[in-house]
Scaffold this active site. Structure first.
Site, PDB file in Angstrom:
ATOM      1  CD  GLU A   1     -28.106 -14.698 -21.715  1.00 29.25           C
ATOM      2  OE1 GLU A   1     -27.861 -14.520 -20.838  1.00 29.25           O
ATOM      3  OE2 GLU A   1     -28.696 -14.096 -22.699  1.00 29.25           O
TER       4      GLU A   1
ATOM      5  CD  GLU B   1     -24.715 -11.304 -23.807  1.00 33.71           C
ATOM      6  OE1 GLU B   1     -24.726 -10.259 -24.505  1.00 33.71           O
ATOM      7  OE2 GLU B   1     -24.872 -13.048 -24.170  1.00 33.71           O
TER       8      GLU B   1
END
Length: 543
Positions: A317, A199
């Site tokens: 994810e 991320e």
């Protein structure tokens, strides 16, 4: 028909007849094109994550993680092994928010190697943490024993420094990652893929790295990975960037890194919002809201085709709701409406793997945090894994907005498998499956039914299997999932009228279908999810 089959059919008919008392029947036509594959997934499409969060990771006045992190997960718990082995090779991604702060206790370290601890000014409120090689050994022995396909997320912030805001600069110091790889190779550990960073895309979540800098890191990463594995039979894939999709950033990354560097482009999805969002239930049960994320799947697919056609997409994810998921929602039957719908949607855009956050940990774990008892989404994932094959087929549901349909080649066998999701609380759908091979398209483009597309002695509600159906009795396999006691927030799924609970010996229960003659009506009850296997459906694309 033998007595056992007769009893099961009687039981099933009683089961599906009950909702008819309260529900309104509506006929829906499902049109499947088995002549070509519109997309393809991997055999091990279903994936689950194991995160780094320690037990004092808390959100909304609750701490739902317990001992479920990479560091402290009880690998000796018998139910954990059984839950994984039921998949006969489950893909597991090790990674999460704290992965860029993990230091591997091997080689020459730049930082002290201590356990994670709360730190006010730390990224996500935690200090750097340590992966000791003793623990890495334990994890790999467990993965080998249970047949896990391993993806490991590396620390892309190692050696970097913080700039302004979320931005981080400086070159990635790859020495710690190289040391971990060398150690793993020396031990013979089978790592299927290595991922760089978590991320850090776009504006980042907590931290960000520019796409050009990231792309140059990937070139370096690929080079030393190829060098380290040059004598190994196993050639791991490189996957990146493991972040939220930003079209411009992702395109730049692929352009900078260049041909055949990145094998799989990973992105994260939490399209339901925060775990404490008061509209969480409404979002999950609204198919029009769930459809919005298809724009992201499509845009990423187009970005890869234009800038990196050598690569494929993964969902690296996805837990639905972020910050550990929604209590009494993400852990309930209701969540399978979002989860299975997104698995079906992702497949249509050539997504090769879909990693669920998490295997265990948080409210969105497939297994209960404390007991490791499977939650409803575990069984939904297991059914998908066993029934839905690699080939994705085009399917149309007509004008039924509350009925979702997905079609795949059946896994390991002939025919096709349908996933049908009924979002309506009032309508029981009576399904008619048609084969596009039996439908003609004249010059004016209007669909007409060919003379041979149906056996006229069969009612319109029959599930038609195609032109290769034999003259003898034909059965379809039906797997109908409903919540226990009709409660969408139940933590127990019911399969064909039987609650899915562990056996008296603590084993994962068998997921047995009900067999119904294809000449009988196919019912999909309100607020239910069904996998329908049609072994005799004529689908050349599945040959």
């Amino acid at each position: 028909m033998d007595l056992t089959l007769g009893f099961r059919l009687t039981l099933f008919l009683a089961f599906v007849s009950l909702p008819a008392i309260l529900a309104q029947d509506r006929t829906a036509k499902i049109l499947v094109d088995g002549t070509k594959r519109v997309a393809e997934i991997d055999d091990n499409f279903i994936c689950a994550t194991i995160d780094w969060w320690p037990r004092n990771k808390c959100d909304y006045n609750q701490c739902p993680w317990g001992n479920t992190s990479v560091i402290n997960l009880d690998l000796s718990h018998p139910l954990l092994a059984k839950a994984i082995q039921a998949f006969n090779h489950l893909r597991i991604r090790i990674g999460g928010s704290l992965q860029d702060q993990v230091v591997y206790n091997v080689g020459n370290l730049r930082y002290p190697c201590h356990p994670f601890r709360k730190m006010k000014d730390g990224l996500f409120g935690f200090s750097k943490g340590c992966l000791y090689m003793r623990r890495w050994d334990e994890l790999n022995h467990f993965f080998s024993k249970t047949g896990v396909i391993v993806t490991f997320g590396l620390n892309a912030l190692y050696g970097r420094h913080k700039l302004k805001g979320n931005a981080w600069g400086g070159d990635w110091d790859s020495s710690n990652a190289r040391s971990l790889m060398k150690y793993s190779i020396s031990k013979g550990y089978q790592i299927d893929s290595w991922e760089l960073g978590n991320e850090l895309t776009g504006n980042g979540i907590g931290a960000s790295v520019g796409a050009e800098l990231y792309g140059k890191d990937l070139i370096k990463f690929k080079s030393f990975m190829n060098n380290l594995y040059q004598k190994s039979k196993l050639k791991p894939s490189l996957i990146a960037p493991g972040g939220f999709y930003d079209q411009e950033w992702f395109a730049k990354l692929l352009q900078v890194s260049g041909s055949n560097v990145v094998n799989f482009v990973t992105h994260h999805i939490y399209n339901l919002g925060a775990g404490n969002d008061p509209s969480l239930v409404k979002k999950i049960m609204d198919p029009s809201y769930l459809s919005i994320i298809s724009k992201t799947f499509n845009s990423l697919h187009q970005t890869i085709q234009r800038n990196g056609p050598w690569a494929s997409a993964w969902v690296g994810e996805s837990g639905g709701a972020f910050n550990s998921g929604g209590r009494h929602v993400s852990d309930s039957f209701m969540d399978s409406f979002w989860y299975l719908d997104q698995l079906g949607m992702a497949s249509k855009f050539n997504t090769k793997a879909y990693c669920r956050q998490t295997l265990v940990g948080g409210n969105y774990g497939l297994l209960n945090t404390a007991t490791f008892v499977p939650r409803p989404d575990y069984y939904s994932a297991l059914l998908w894994h066993r029934l839905m094959g690699k080939g994705v087929l085009a399917v149309s549901t007509g004008d039924s907005p509350h009925l979702r349909s997905y079609a795949h080649c059946s896994k390991g066998r002939a025919g096709i498998t349908l996933l049908l999701i009924n979002f309506s609380n009032q309508t029981r759908f009576v399904i008619n499956v048609e084969n596009l091979m039996n439908v003609n398209l004249p010059a004016n483009g209007r669909k007409i039914q060919s003379r041979n597309s149906f056996m006229h002695s069969i009612k319109k509600t029959v599930a038609w299997v195609g032109s290769k159906a034999s003259d003898g009795p034909l059965y379809r396999e039906e797997f109908h999932l409903t919540p226990k006691d009709g409660n969408l927030r139940s933590e127990t799924s019911v399969l064909n009228g039987v609650p899915l609970v562990l056996t008296d010996h603590g084993e994962i229960p068998k997921l047995a279908p009900v067999l119904n003659n294809v000449h009988s009506p196919l019912y999909i009850s309100p607020y239910s999810i069904s996998f329908i296997v049609l072994p005799n459906f004529d689908a050349p694309a599945c040959a």
